[in-house]
Write an enzyme that holds these catalytic residues in place. Structure first.
Site, PDB file in Angstrom:
ATOM      1  N   LYS A 167       0.815  -1.206   0.000  1.00 15.07           N
ATOM      2  CA  LYS A 167       0.000   0.000   0.000  1.00 15.07           C
ATOM      3  C   LYS A 167       0.854   1.264   0.000  1.00 15.07           C
ATOM      4  CE  LYS A 167      -2.227   0.086   3.965  1.00 15.07           C
ATOM      5  NZ  LYS A 167      -1.805   1.122   4.877  1.00 15.07           N
ATOM      6  N   THR A 168       1.809   1.319   0.918  1.00  7.58           N
ATOM      7  CA  THR A 168       2.668   2.492   1.019  1.00  7.58           C
ATOM      8  C   THR A 168       3.507   2.643  -0.235  1.00  7.58           C
ATOM      9  OG1 THR A 168       2.768   1.996   3.354  1.00  7.58           O
ATOM     10  CG2 THR A 168       4.272   3.650   2.551  1.00  7.58           C
ATOM     11  N   ASP A 217      -3.209   8.595   2.651  1.00  8.19           N
ATOM     12  CA  ASP A 217      -2.887   7.241   3.109  1.00  8.19           C
ATOM     13  C   ASP A 217      -3.814   6.883   4.269  1.00  8.19           C
ATOM     14  OD1 ASP A 217      -1.574   4.865   3.266  1.00  8.19           O
ATOM     15  OD2 ASP A 217       0.244   5.655   4.212  1.00  8.19           O
ATOM     16  N   GLU A 218      -3.974   5.600   4.567  1.00  2.00           N
ATOM     17  CA  GLU A 218      -4.778   5.144   5.709  1.00  2.00           C
ATOM     18  C   GLU A 218      -6.139   5.840   5.736  1.00  2.00           C
ATOM     19  OE1 GLU A 218      -3.599   2.687   7.235  1.00  2.00           O
ATOM     20  OE2 GLU A 218      -1.455   2.916   7.714  1.00  2.00           O
ATOM     21  N   GLN A 250      -8.773  -2.518   8.554  1.00  2.00           N
ATOM     22  CA  GLN A 250      -7.730  -2.064   9.475  1.00  2.00           C
ATOM     23  C   GLN A 250      -8.105  -0.760  10.160  1.00  2.00           C
ATOM     24  OE1 GLN A 250      -3.522  -2.698   8.364  1.00  2.00           O
ATOM     25  NE2 GLN A 250      -4.323  -3.391   6.405  1.00  2.00           N
ATOM     26  N   ARG A 281       0.744  -8.364  11.131  1.00  2.00           N
ATOM     27  CA  ARG A 281       2.072  -7.736  11.193  1.00  2.00           C
ATOM     28  C   ARG A 281       3.152  -8.803  11.028  1.00  2.00           C
ATOM     29  NH1 ARG A 281       0.737  -3.714   9.312  1.00  2.00           N
ATOM     30  NH2 ARG A 281      -1.206  -4.860   9.109  1.00  2.00           N
TER      31      ARG A 281
END
Length: 717
Positions: free
Chosen positions: A36-37, A221-222, A252, A595
């Site tokens: 994603k990043t 983002d997010e 998330q 994670r």
DNA sequence: CTTGCTACTCTTTTT
DNA sequence: GAGTAGCAAG
């Protein structure tokens, strides 16, 4: 050095499609570990390198300053993107602070406004409660502040505030006064940064149009963690060019409690009919076993789109599920296992993380690490900028930057003790109010009589001198001047060991101040107010990391331990009776599990002590969702792990040294009294080593499981 | 006004 | 169990 081209070549087709999306609104729904990043960074690189967009016309909003910094570094490393530094990058709060600084007078504050942190905000609520004659025992400042904060996140001003309960009606009254006090201090709180920026843009067409014209591309983002204010803000900024590129994952979303509304994802689809939605479901982080287990947990949340995460990484080891007796043994298991993994070269210490629901849980884990003589890194908990000595030192700088800041003044005017107590300070405030002057004017202009007169005059002299030096000295020089002249140095260095620790912290802050160079004091203070704890997280250090599940977002580790898998801990007790909150706990668990790259350990303690009392807790309901074939229960059979109920678990527990069992004191039906929970009736009782495990139904507190000896439970005959 | 003691609350999660 | 608020004595 990477080039933009090589970056694009390493993308998979779906990622590439996202990165090269045509202009217009785009939403990338990206599962954990799907790059994603990387997609977001590549998109920025693509805009600059391929589409030749001028860097200063791009805004990228990330969730933490650290993410922004990382993106900037990556872009700067890339050939041909040297001007990436001009891209407006940062958190919502830092970007808003920058925008507001420029047009501060338009929203009724000076350019040098202060940003009040959580502590200051509570102090302001307390002041408002006192002024309004409201009992802060009955109306807890933190709870009142929660209501105010939620209102601000939803862009509700004091005069628009509508209350449903009496508590809210009180909170609404406090809200108005709270804002007045903030403005009298020339201060904004965290929530104001967003809310006032929205107001600034809505009420000032010229400002809005300038901004809308400037930012050709807006990236977020997010996105699932945005609140209403942030949503409105980005849609305003992107209002003209409509090139809004959002990346997020509704699964998330773990910040609903501070106003984040994952329904913003739906709102986006409504507000932008031509929204281009792209899903990324290939995972590049975890083994299939970990993904399957994580999906089995998240799948039970209602109202979610069903995606299937997949990886090409293979299955890897099973997920280890263990029950230990206490939190100390749980922590010991973590330490022992880490040692084994490192010995077997299955992982480096730096590849390992221990995660927990609440910061308070870190203590048992830390103790075990200390006992084992093992290094660790702790994220959060004793937050650097929340330390008393740091807040004091900053308060000195804050009153110099913003003489109207009476909250900070109150902090330092008698620290170190100068003989200016509460009473004198209250008089000073009263004088200021009577004259309609600021507290600074009242202090520096007035003649001070009485015992405290000289002390006040001395302090006024110091303060004036510092303000005169403000624009001449660098922040670092000013810092040294103040710390010495105020006597704060000697106050902190009191000869004790703790004093030396505190002084070391002050010196660390000094380093930050010196590193600021010629940055104006006001900007330095803003930056400091907006850094988060994980921003300082050093990835290169080689020691296991201890952190909350929330702090773990966006990070990855080869080995992850999640401790405290008990109902009441994870999921947290405050969420048990609320389905919405329970869904969020589930997402939190999902975030934690995903994670892990290679190995995942899910641990629980049969009994856990919290605020002095040791209680047995039921196993986390999340453990029940894991398919048998994915987990390793050790030598015990399933069903004996405590996954079903505590009683079976208790039977399989073999004490290290059997002691003579104490006679049972409580039988079902027995009436009992507990100091905290009041009267109740015993439901069942089981002997436990030399203690007794009693389950009681209390009239007031409901069902509780207690230890007979620790709880001091009394029989009522 | 300061210091030191006792009693009491408290635990989500954070920009 | 720990941090703090509130109180009493110096």
């Amino acid at each position: 050095m990477a080039t933009a081209a090589s970056l694009f070549n390493s993308l998979n087709p779906a990622q590439r499609k996202a990165v090269e999306a045509k202009d217009g609104p785009t939403l990338v729904i990206a599962g954990p570990g799907s790059g994603k990043t990387r997609v977001l960074t590549s998109r920025v690189a693509y805009l600059l390198a391929v589409r030749k967009v001028a860097p200063h016309r791009v805004m990228a909003v990330t969730f933490t300053n650290k993410a922004a910094k990382e993106m900037r570094e990556r872009l700067n490393r890339m050939a041909g993107l040297a001007q990436a530094g001009e891209v407006a990058m940062g958190t919502f709060h830092s970007i808003c602070a920058r925008l507001l600084r420029r047009d501060a007078p338009l929203i009724g504050v000076d350019h040098n406004f202060a940003i009040f942190d959580a502590d200051d905000q509570i102090n302001v609520v307390k002041a408002a409660l006192t002024e309004l004659n409201i009992d802060d025992k009955k109306y807890k400042p933190a709870a009142i502040h929660g209501v105010i904060s939620r209102a601000k996140n939803e862009l509700i001003w004091p005069d628009q505030f509508r209350s449903k309960t009496y508590f809210e009606e009180v909170a609404g009254r406090v809200y108005g006064r709270y804002n007045q006090i903030l403005r009298a201090n020339n201060a904004l709180d965290f929530d104001d940064l967003l809310m006032e920026t929205v107001r600034l843009l809505q009420e000032n067409p010229a400002v809005r149009e300038r901004l809308q014209e400037r930012y050709l591309h807006t990236l977020v983002d997010e996105f699932q963690d945005t609140n209403i204010a942030q949503y409105v803000l980005v849609t305003l900024i992107a209002g003209k060019h409509r090139n809004l590129f959002c990346v997020g994952d509704p699964d998330q979303s773990i910040y609903a409690w501070r106003g984040a509304d994952y329904r913003n994802v739906m709102r986006l689809q409504e507000d932008f009919a031509d929204l281009n939605v792209i899903a990324l479901d290939q995972n590049y982080r975890s083994t299939q076993t970990i993904l399957d287990a994580a999906m089995s947990v998240i799948r039970r949340n209602p109202k979610r789109r069903h995606i299937k995460l997949f990886t090409e990484r293979g299955h890897g080891p099973k997920i280890v599920v263990r029950e230990l007796y206490t939190e100390d043994e749980e922590a010991q298991y973590v330490v022992d296992t880490i040692r084994e993994l490192v010995d077997q070269q299955a992982a480096e210490p730096g590849d390992i993380a221990v995660m927990y629901r609440t910061n308070a849980q870190s203590r048992a884990v830390e103790d075990a690490f200390v006992r084992a003589g093992m290094q660790y890194r702790l994220v959060g908990a004793t937050r650097f900028y929340a330390r008393k000595e740091i807040k004091d030192a900053l308060a000195y700088l804050r009153i110099v930057n913003n003489p109207a800041d009476s909250v900070s003044l109150r902090r330092v005017i008698n620290t170190p003790p100068r003989g200016i107590g509460d009473k004198t300070f209250a008089q000073l405030e009263e004088t200021a109010r009577a004259r309609g002057a600021s507290i600074y004017d009242a202090l520096t202009a007035g003649q001070h009589a009485g015992r405290s007169g000289k002390a006040l005059a001395d302090f006024a002299g110091l303060w004036q001198k510092w303000i005169a030096l403000r624009d001449e000295l660098s922040v670092g020089q000013l810092f040294d001047k103040i710390i010495n002249a105020s006597g704060y140095r000697d106050y902190v260095k009191d000869g004790t060991e703790e004093g030396e620790d505190r002084w070391a912290n002050v010196m660390e802050l000094r380093n930050v101040a010196i590193a600021a160079g010629d940055l104006p004091l006001g900007e330095f203070l803003n930056e400091v107010a907006l850094v988060s704890e994980t921003d300082n997280y050093d990835e290169s250090a080689s020691a296991p990391t201890l952190l909350t599940l929330h702090a773990a977002k966006g990070l990855e580790f080869r080995v992850v331990f999640i401790v405290g898998l008990e109902d009441g801990v994870l999921p947290h007790s405050r969420s048990l009776d609320n389905p919405e909150q329970m869904a969020e706990e589930r997402r939190l668990m999902y975030v934690g599990m995903t994670r892990a790259k290679d190995r995942l350990y899910l641990l629980r303690a049969f009994r856990r002590s919290s605020w002095g009392m040791s209680e047995a807790g039921a196993p986390s309901r999340f453990l029940d969702d894991l398919p048998d074939e994915l987990i390793d229960l050790g030598h015990r059979k399933r069903g004996a792990t405590g996954r079903r109920d505590a009683q079976t678990a208790q039977q399989t527990w073999t004490p290290p040294a059997p002691r003579k069992p104490a006679p049972a004191e409580f039988a079902p039906g027995q009436r009992v009294y507990h100091q905290k929970f009041g009267e109740g009736m015993v439901l069942r009782s089981t002997r436990q080593r030399d203690d007794e495990e009693v389950e009681v139904f209390f009239e007031k507190a409901g069902k509780k499981r207690l230890s007979a000896t620790v709880s001091g439970l009394k029989r009522i005959e």
